[in-house]
Design a protein around this motif. Structure first.
Motif, PDB file in Angstrom:
ATOM      1  N   ALA A  49       0.813  -1.217   0.000  1.00  0.00           N
ATOM      2  CA  ALA A  49       0.000   0.000   0.000  1.00  0.00           C
ATOM      3  C   ALA A  49       0.844   1.264   0.000  1.00  0.00           C
ATOM      4  N   LEU A  50       2.075   1.180   0.503  1.00  0.00           N
ATOM      5  CA  LEU A  50       2.937   2.356   0.599  1.00  0.00           C
ATOM      6  C   LEU A  50       4.247   2.092  -0.134  1.00  0.00           C
ATOM      7  N   ASP A  96      -1.552  -8.616   4.204  1.00  0.00           N
ATOM      8  CA  ASP A  96      -1.434  -7.271   3.677  1.00  0.00           C
ATOM      9  C   ASP A  96      -2.799  -6.779   3.241  1.00  0.00           C
ATOM     10  N   ARG A  97      -3.041  -5.512   3.369  1.00  0.00           N
ATOM     11  CA  ARG A  97      -4.365  -4.979   3.070  1.00  0.00           C
ATOM     12  C   ARG A  97      -4.732  -5.166   1.613  1.00  0.00           C
ATOM     13  N   ARG A  98      -3.766  -5.236   0.730  1.00  0.00           N
ATOM     14  CA  ARG A  98      -4.092  -5.453  -0.676  1.00  0.00           C
ATOM     15  C   ARG A  98      -4.275  -6.938  -0.976  1.00  0.00           C
ATOM     16  N   THR A  99      -3.495  -7.779  -0.325  1.00  0.00           N
ATOM     17  CA  THR A  99      -3.448  -9.180  -0.713  1.00  0.00           C
ATOM     18  C   THR A  99      -4.342 -10.077   0.116  1.00  0.00           C
ATOM     19  N   ALA A 100      -4.911  -9.571   1.194  1.00  0.00           N
ATOM     20  CA  ALA A 100      -5.706 -10.441   2.050  1.00  0.00           C
ATOM     21  C   ALA A 100      -7.027  -9.799   2.427  1.00  0.00           C
ATOM     22  N   PRO A 101      -7.954  -9.639   1.467  1.00  0.00           N
ATOM     23  CA  PRO A 101      -9.266  -9.110   1.805  1.00  0.00           C
ATOM     24  C   PRO A 101     -10.034 -10.118   2.640  1.00  0.00           C
ATOM     25  N   ALA A 102     -11.073  -9.622   3.316  1.00  0.00           N
ATOM     26  CA  ALA A 102     -11.847 -10.503   4.178  1.00  0.00           C
ATOM     27  C   ALA A 102     -12.505 -11.589   3.350  1.00  0.00           C
ATOM     28  N   GLY A 103     -12.525 -12.782   3.869  1.00  0.00           N
ATOM     29  CA  GLY A 103     -13.160 -13.892   3.176  1.00  0.00           C
ATOM     30  C   GLY A 103     -12.825 -15.182   3.868  1.00  0.00           C
ATOM     31  N   GLY A 162     -19.344  -9.347   8.749  1.00  0.00           N
ATOM     32  CA  GLY A 162     -19.096  -7.955   9.038  1.00  0.00           C
ATOM     33  C   GLY A 162     -19.916  -7.049   8.175  1.00  0.00           C
ATOM     34  N   ALA A 163     -19.893  -5.758   8.514  1.00  0.00           N
ATOM     35  CA  ALA A 163     -20.555  -4.747   7.715  1.00  0.00           C
ATOM     36  C   ALA A 163     -19.523  -3.709   7.357  1.00  0.00           C
ATOM     37  N   VAL A 164     -19.691  -3.063   6.214  1.00  0.00           N
ATOM     38  CA  VAL A 164     -18.671  -2.159   5.720  1.00  0.00           C
ATOM     39  C   VAL A 164     -19.277  -0.801   5.436  1.00  0.00           C
ATOM     40  N   HIS A 165     -18.597   0.271   5.882  1.00  0.00           N
ATOM     41  CA  HIS A 165     -18.914   1.586   5.334  1.00  0.00           C
ATOM     42  C   HIS A 165     -17.695   2.046   4.568  1.00  0.00           C
ATOM     43  N   HIS A 166     -17.723   3.229   4.036  1.00  0.00           N
ATOM     44  CA  HIS A 166     -16.704   3.625   3.065  1.00  0.00           C
ATOM     45  C   HIS A 166     -15.295   3.552   3.609  1.00  0.00           C
ATOM     46  N   ARG A 167     -15.056   4.046   4.835  1.00  0.00           N
ATOM     47  CA  ARG A 167     -13.702   4.085   5.368  1.00  0.00           C
ATOM     48  C   ARG A 167     -13.386   2.879   6.235  1.00  0.00           C
ATOM     49  N   GLY A 168     -14.383   2.287   6.882  1.00  0.00           N
ATOM     50  CA  GLY A 168     -14.118   1.144   7.745  1.00  0.00           C
ATOM     51  C   GLY A 168     -15.256   0.947   8.715  1.00  0.00           C
ATOM     52  N   ALA A 169     -15.508  -0.288   9.136  1.00  0.00           N
ATOM     53  CA  ALA A 169     -16.586  -0.561  10.073  1.00  0.00           C
ATOM     54  C   ALA A 169     -16.244  -1.751  10.923  1.00  0.00           C
ATOM     55  N   ALA A 170     -16.747  -1.738  12.144  1.00  0.00           N
ATOM     56  CA  ALA A 170     -16.591  -2.891  13.011  1.00  0.00           C
ATOM     57  C   ALA A 170     -17.937  -3.558  13.153  1.00  0.00           C
ATOM     58  N   LEU A 200      -8.967   1.936  -1.122  1.00  0.00           N
ATOM     59  CA  LEU A 200      -7.865   1.708  -2.041  1.00  0.00           C
ATOM     60  C   LEU A 200      -7.132   0.410  -1.746  1.00  0.00           C
ATOM     61  N   SER A 201      -6.925   0.107  -0.486  1.00  0.00           N
ATOM     62  CA  SER A 201      -6.235  -1.124  -0.107  1.00  0.00           C
ATOM     63  C   SER A 201      -7.045  -1.817   0.976  1.00  0.00           C
ATOM     64  N   PRO A 202      -8.019  -2.647   0.601  1.00  0.00           N
ATOM     65  CA  PRO A 202      -8.916  -3.268   1.575  1.00  0.00           C
ATOM     66  C   PRO A 202      -8.225  -4.328   2.416  1.00  0.00           C
TER      67      PRO A 202
END
Length: 327
Positions: free
Chosen positions: A170-171, A246-253, A261-269, A223-225
């Motif tokens: 991501a960086l 990594d946030r790019r390589t390991a999305p939730a699943g 979980g539930a998602v909003h634009h920036r992040g959700a718990a 950008l990097s879930p």
């Protein structure tokens, strides 16, 4: 296989110190009897731990109301944790922003700062911005750098136990960066680095949407879930190592930091509630974190994770010091 011996009680002493320290933070000026009941330790053990914590400046005998003392005779000794004994610093490093948050040892926020940074900035420039944000925060808050007890850093990527980013897409220039070592040069206290999604899950469990829920999934979408989760109140796969991505390589699943979980634009718990048909998610409560998610996501998560590990490191170093002095 080596033979186990009981000649060194230092580990047990460190554990006892951590237990008493947490009990003091959770109670309102408890007595020795109260601490014995809560911790399950013997009275002599609790007395010894309290003595050590008092010498270190973390615990003080609580003031007693004079009127009550005259009415009841000699009052029972009570103790309190000194939240003013130092400060903790949380840092969140992101693609476009670097944020820092300062708190006392009780978690009360005493200052914050943030700076914008270019998404394409190299690692050295980004770290310079981190140092600038911290210096500005400490100056405005009137807090000396020597007052910091520990620093927690939330960073995207797979983070090793020593604070090295094993993989961070991501960086720019983040993969292989010894982040903990680089930042340690700026502080005299321990610097603890954690994956940002894991830190966010801990933060929401502590003070966000997931308070009171031990099974939590935090999803970062953008950008990097990525995602972090707590099962039974602890990070899945341990606080470090297994189950991290990594946030790019390991999305939730399935197979990752998943669980619902539930998602909003920036992040959700999303606190998961177990039932006969499996876990169900209180999505409405998770959506309520919109606008609050970025604040709790990395900065406060870094602080919370830092507090837990600082307790352990402090008790370890104190007992080593005490053992050496007695010798």
């Amino acid at each position: 296989m080596g033979r186990l011996t009981g000649g060194d009680p230092s580990l047990l002493r460190r554990i006892n110190s951590a237990v008493v320290l947490h009990a003091l933070r959770a109670a309102d000026s408890p007595t020795l009897t109260d601490l014995v009941k809560v911790t399950g330790l013997s009275r002599p053990t609790v007395e010894g731990v309290i003595e050590g914590l008092t010498e270190s400046g973390l615990v003080v005998e609580a003031e007693v109301d004079g009127t009550a003392a005259r009415r009841q005779g000699r009052p029972t000794r009570r103790f309190r944790f000194r939240v003013e004994a130092g400060h903790l610093l949380g840092i969140e490093i992101g693609p476009h922003r670097i944020a820092a948050l300062l708190a006392d040892l009780g978690g009360r926020v005493t200052g914050s700062a943030s700076v914008e940074v270019c998404a394409t900035a190299p690692a050295d420039e980004r770290l310079d911005q981190v140092r600038a944000a911290v210096a500005d925060l400490l100056k405005r808050a009137g807090v000396a750098r020597s007052s910091l007890r520990a620093v927690g850093v939330a960073s995207p990527g797979i983070v090793e136990a020593d604070g090295t980013v094993r993989l961070g897409t991501a960086l720019p220039g983040w993969t292989g960066l010894p982040l903990g070592e680089r930042l340690q040069r700026s502080f005299r206290c321990p610097v603890l680095v954690e994956n940002d999604a894991n830190a966010a899950a801990v933060a929401e469990h502590w003070k966000g949407a997931a308070v009171g829920s031990d099974d939590v999934v935090f999803v970062l979408a953008g950008l990097s879930p990525g995602a972090g989760s707590l099962i039974g109140g602890g990070c899945t796969g341990g606080v470090r190592g297994r189950g991290r991505g990594d946030r790019r390589t390991a999305p939730a699943g399935p197979g990752g930091h998943s669980g619902g979980g539930a998602v909003h634009h920036r992040g959700a718990a999303a606190p998961a509630r177990r039932g006969p048909g499996g876990p169900s998610v209180r999505a409405g409560r998770a959506r309520a974190t919109s606008g609050r998610g970025p604040r709790w996501s990395g900065i406060c998560g870094g602080w919370c994770t830092t507090w837990r590990r600082w307790c352990w490191r402090w008790t370890r170093s104190w007992w080593w010091w005490a053992a050496g002095r007695r010798a």
